[in-house]
Motif scaffolding. Structure first.
Motif, mmCIF file in Angstrom:
data_model
loop_
_atom_site.group_PDB
_atom_site.id
_atom_site.type_symbol
_atom_site.label_atom_id
_atom_site.label_comp_id
_atom_site.label_asym_id
_atom_site.label_seq_id
_atom_site.Cartn_x
_atom_site.Cartn_y
_atom_site.Cartn_z
ATOM 1 N N ILE A 1 0.846 -1.198 0.000
ATOM 2 C CA ILE A 1 0.000 0.000 0.000
ATOM 3 C C ILE A 1 0.879 1.245 0.000
ATOM 4 C CG2 ILE A 1 -1.594 1.352 1.423
ATOM 5 C CD1 ILE A 1 -2.733 -1.389 2.402
ATOM 6 N N ARG B 1 1.354 11.237 1.892
ATOM 7 C CA ARG B 1 0.078 11.912 1.745
ATOM 8 C C ARG B 1 0.262 13.431 1.791
ATOM 9 N NH1 ARG B 1 -5.267 9.822 3.192
ATOM 10 N NH2 ARG B 1 -6.622 11.507 2.623
ATOM 11 N N TRP C 1 -9.820 3.642 -9.122
ATOM 12 C CA TRP C 1 -9.879 2.939 -7.834
ATOM 13 C C TRP C 1 -9.397 3.847 -6.716
ATOM 14 C CZ3 TRP C 1 -9.408 -2.902 -7.005
ATOM 15 C CH2 TRP C 1 -10.212 -3.576 -7.930
ATOM 16 N N PRO C 2 -10.150 3.881 -5.617
ATOM 17 C CA PRO C 2 -9.786 4.796 -4.518
ATOM 18 C C PRO C 2 -8.717 4.209 -3.606
ATOM 19 C CG PRO C 2 -11.818 3.647 -3.996
ATOM 20 C CD PRO C 2 -11.365 3.103 -5.326
ATOM 21 N N ILE C 3 -7.514 3.915 -4.147
ATOM 22 C CA ILE C 3 -6.502 3.245 -3.318
ATOM 23 C C ILE C 3 -6.044 4.110 -2.140
ATOM 24 C CG2 ILE C 3 -5.532 1.524 -4.896
ATOM 25 C CD1 ILE C 3 -3.250 3.601 -5.337
ATOM 26 N N ASP C 4 -6.175 5.440 -2.260
ATOM 27 C CA ASP C 4 -5.772 6.304 -1.146
ATOM 28 C C ASP C 4 -6.580 6.012 0.119
ATOM 29 O OD1 ASP C 4 -7.933 7.497 -2.759
ATOM 30 O OD2 ASP C 4 -7.935 8.999 -1.180
ATOM 31 N N PHE C 5 -7.781 5.411 -0.058
ATOM 32 C CA PHE C 5 -8.621 5.109 1.105
ATOM 33 C C PHE C 5 -7.971 4.041 1.998
ATOM 34 C CE2 PHE C 5 -12.738 3.498 3.027
ATOM 35 C CZ PHE C 5 -12.967 4.634 3.763
ATOM 36 N N ALA C 6 -7.003 3.316 1.454
ATOM 37 C CA ALA C 6 -6.299 2.314 2.262
ATOM 38 C C ALA C 6 -5.567 2.967 3.436
ATOM 39 C CB ALA C 6 -5.309 1.543 1.400
ATOM 40 N N PRO D 1 -6.497 5.808 5.537
ATOM 41 C CA PRO D 1 -7.316 5.879 6.765
ATOM 42 C C PRO D 1 -7.753 4.509 7.268
ATOM 43 C CG PRO D 1 -8.479 6.834 4.861
ATOM 44 C CD PRO D 1 -7.049 6.623 4.451
ATOM 45 N N LEU D 2 -7.951 3.553 6.361
ATOM 46 C CA LEU D 2 -8.338 2.202 6.810
ATOM 47 C C LEU D 2 -7.222 1.568 7.636
ATOM 48 C CD1 LEU D 2 -10.088 0.777 3.621
ATOM 49 C CD2 LEU D 2 -11.178 1.442 5.760
ATOM 50 N N ILE E 1 -7.649 10.149 10.696
ATOM 51 C CA ILE E 1 -8.823 9.404 10.230
ATOM 52 C C ILE E 1 -10.023 10.350 10.024
ATOM 53 C CG2 ILE E 1 -10.529 7.639 10.841
ATOM 54 C CD1 ILE E 1 -8.210 6.334 12.565
ATOM 55 N N ALA F 1 -10.391 12.310 6.785
ATOM 56 C CA ALA F 1 -10.515 11.409 5.630
ATOM 57 C C ALA F 1 -11.933 10.857 5.501
ATOM 58 C CB ALA F 1 -9.512 10.265 5.742
ATOM 59 N N ARG G 1 -17.224 7.343 1.804
ATOM 60 C CA ARG G 1 -16.031 7.098 2.626
ATOM 61 C C ARG G 1 -16.399 7.025 4.105
ATOM 62 N NH1 ARG G 1 -10.580 8.673 -0.087
ATOM 63 N NH2 ARG G 1 -11.159 8.022 -2.170
ATOM 64 N N ILE H 1 -8.652 -3.555 6.502
ATOM 65 C CA ILE H 1 -8.363 -2.816 5.268
ATOM 66 C C ILE H 1 -9.170 -3.393 4.103
ATOM 67 C CG2 ILE H 1 -6.568 -2.200 3.599
ATOM 68 C CD1 ILE H 1 -4.559 -2.302 5.937
ATOM 69 N N MET I 1 -12.154 -1.398 2.157
ATOM 70 C CA MET I 1 -11.953 -1.144 0.733
ATOM 71 C C MET I 1 -13.071 -1.775 -0.097
ATOM 72 S SD MET I 1 -10.022 0.650 -0.961
ATOM 73 C CE MET I 1 -8.313 0.974 -0.944
ATOM 74 N N LEU J 1 -16.232 0.315 0.207
ATOM 75 C CA LEU J 1 -16.186 1.531 -0.616
ATOM 76 C C LEU J 1 -16.351 1.202 -2.103
ATOM 77 C CD1 LEU J 1 -15.828 4.582 -0.797
ATOM 78 C CD2 LEU J 1 -13.359 4.229 -0.922
ATOM 79 N N LEU J 2 -15.683 0.151 -2.562
ATOM 80 C CA LEU J 2 -15.774 -0.220 -3.980
ATOM 81 C C LEU J 2 -17.196 -0.636 -4.358
ATOM 82 C CD1 LEU J 2 -12.405 -2.094 -4.583
ATOM 83 C CD2 LEU J 2 -13.208 -0.039 -5.767
ATOM 84 N N VAL K 1 -17.287 3.541 -10.533
ATOM 85 C CA VAL K 1 -16.048 2.819 -10.788
ATOM 86 C C VAL K 1 -16.274 1.686 -11.793
ATOM 87 C CG1 VAL K 1 -16.365 1.331 -8.785
ATOM 88 C CG2 VAL K 1 -14.073 1.716 -9.648
#
Lengths: 227, 107
Positions: free
Chosen positions: A28, A61, A163-168, A170-171, B50, B53, B69, B90, B94, B97-98, B107
């Motif tokens: 990530i 970031r 794809w919203p990979i940046d969301f990884a 905060p997760l 967090i 975001a 989100r 994670i 993810m 969200l997807l 998407v």
């Protein structure tokens, strides 16, 4: 087997379960660092110069959001403050080692290496080969981190742009924060920091993050001292 | 500031903090107040990262159901609390969200 080698491999073995969590984290990081605009060389170098997962994600970031350098450096320092606590915690066990060993082990003192090593030290105490265990755990993590960052840098570009990979990010932080919310002061620190971060989001230079962290830390400490 | 300079300074500070008490052991002990404060660094810093975001996805407060989100993050918090597993958290956040984005045709 030579006792030093035995201790080294015991450290590698103790680190192994933690590596399963670190590997995807490195992927990530690699993917996100490129996404944030870092060059592949800078992204990979950060994994050995900083060698601190959450600080690297945050730095990447902030680079992506064009935060000024001094804010990024200050944020890295705040995020990595906890390493002083690890340093204090392992200090009695490495006190008799020569300076080069102390320097090497300090470089390898990450969250995960600390977690595996302190468990060993608390059980075994000070032994003639204890530092080899620490070195084994630290080196196993270092190697995994370099390889997984490189794979993330390489394969991250293959993901679809929508794809919203940046969301990884905060997760990942959610997964890290939940286990530390063990009592009311910790929960209060988290909630106040979160609220201040929202209110102070408009501050220049991303200073809201540092302000929010400071308010949260003070809130937690004050609540705890009252108990 | 140049990114390389940022990395070198940040790296030097990080290494200094890791070495601090290992180096100073016996000469100096960690002050009680600092020790108390350090425990709250992870919850405070992580929550400060967090919250924006999830609540400010486009820079403004968004509490509507269209803030995917926030919804996916809430699901991840629940998963993290129940499983205490980083990877599962994670992946499920993810995935949430997807799925929401896919259902909305984004998407």
């Amino acid at each position: 087997m030579d006792p030093s080698a035995k201790s080294f491999w015991a450290g590698v073995g103790a680190e192994f379960p933690l590596l399963i969590g670190v590997f995807p984290f490195g992927l990530i990081y690699g993917a996100l660092a490129l996404d944030a605009g870092l060059s592949a060389a800078a992204a990979q170098s950060m994994s050995s110069i900083l060698f601190a997962g959450s600080a690297q994600l945050i730095a990447a970031r902030l680079v992506g959001e064009s935060a000024p350098g001094f804010v990024i450096v200050l944020t890295i320092a705040v995020v990595n403050l906890r390493h002083m606590l690890y340093s204090a915690s392992v200090a009695p066990y490495v006190a008799s080692l020569p300076a080069r060993w102390k320097t090497l082990l300090a470089y390898l003192l990450t969250d995960e290496a600390y977690a595996a090593t302190i468990v060993h030290y608390e059980k075994a105490g000070v032994t003639p080969t204890g530092h080899w265990f620490f070195f084994g755990a630290g080196l196993a993590l270092w190697t995994t981190w370099q390889v997984s960052s490189a794979l993330g840098i390489f394969f991250g570009t293959l993901l679809p742009a929508s794809w919203p990979i940046d969301f990884a990010v905060p997760l990942t932080f959610i997964a890290m924060v939940m286990p530390v919310l063990k009592d009311k002061p910790a929960l209060a620190a988290a909630l106040t920091a979160g609220a201040v971060a929202l209110l102070a989001n408009g501050l220049p230079f991303k200073l809201g993050l540092i302000l929010a962290a400071a308010v949260g830390i003070v809130t937690g400490a004050v609540l705890e001292s009252r108990r | 500031m140049n990114i390389w300079l940022v990395m070198l300074l940040g790296g030097a500070l990080t290494f200094g903090m890791r070495l601090s008490f290992i180096y100073l052991f016996g000469r100096f002990s960690i002050p009680e107040a600092l020790k108390r404060g350090l425990r709250f660094v992870p919850p405070a810093v992580l929550s400060a990262l967090i919250a924006p975001a999830l609540f400010l996805p486009d820079g403004a407060l968004d509490l509507s159901p269209a803030n995917f989100r926030l919804l996916a993050g809430a699901a991840a918090i629940l998963v993290a609390w129940r499983t205490k597993n980083t990877l599962v958290t994670i992946l499920s956040g993810m995935a949430a969200l997807l799925v929401l984005m896919w259902a909305a045709g984004l998407v």
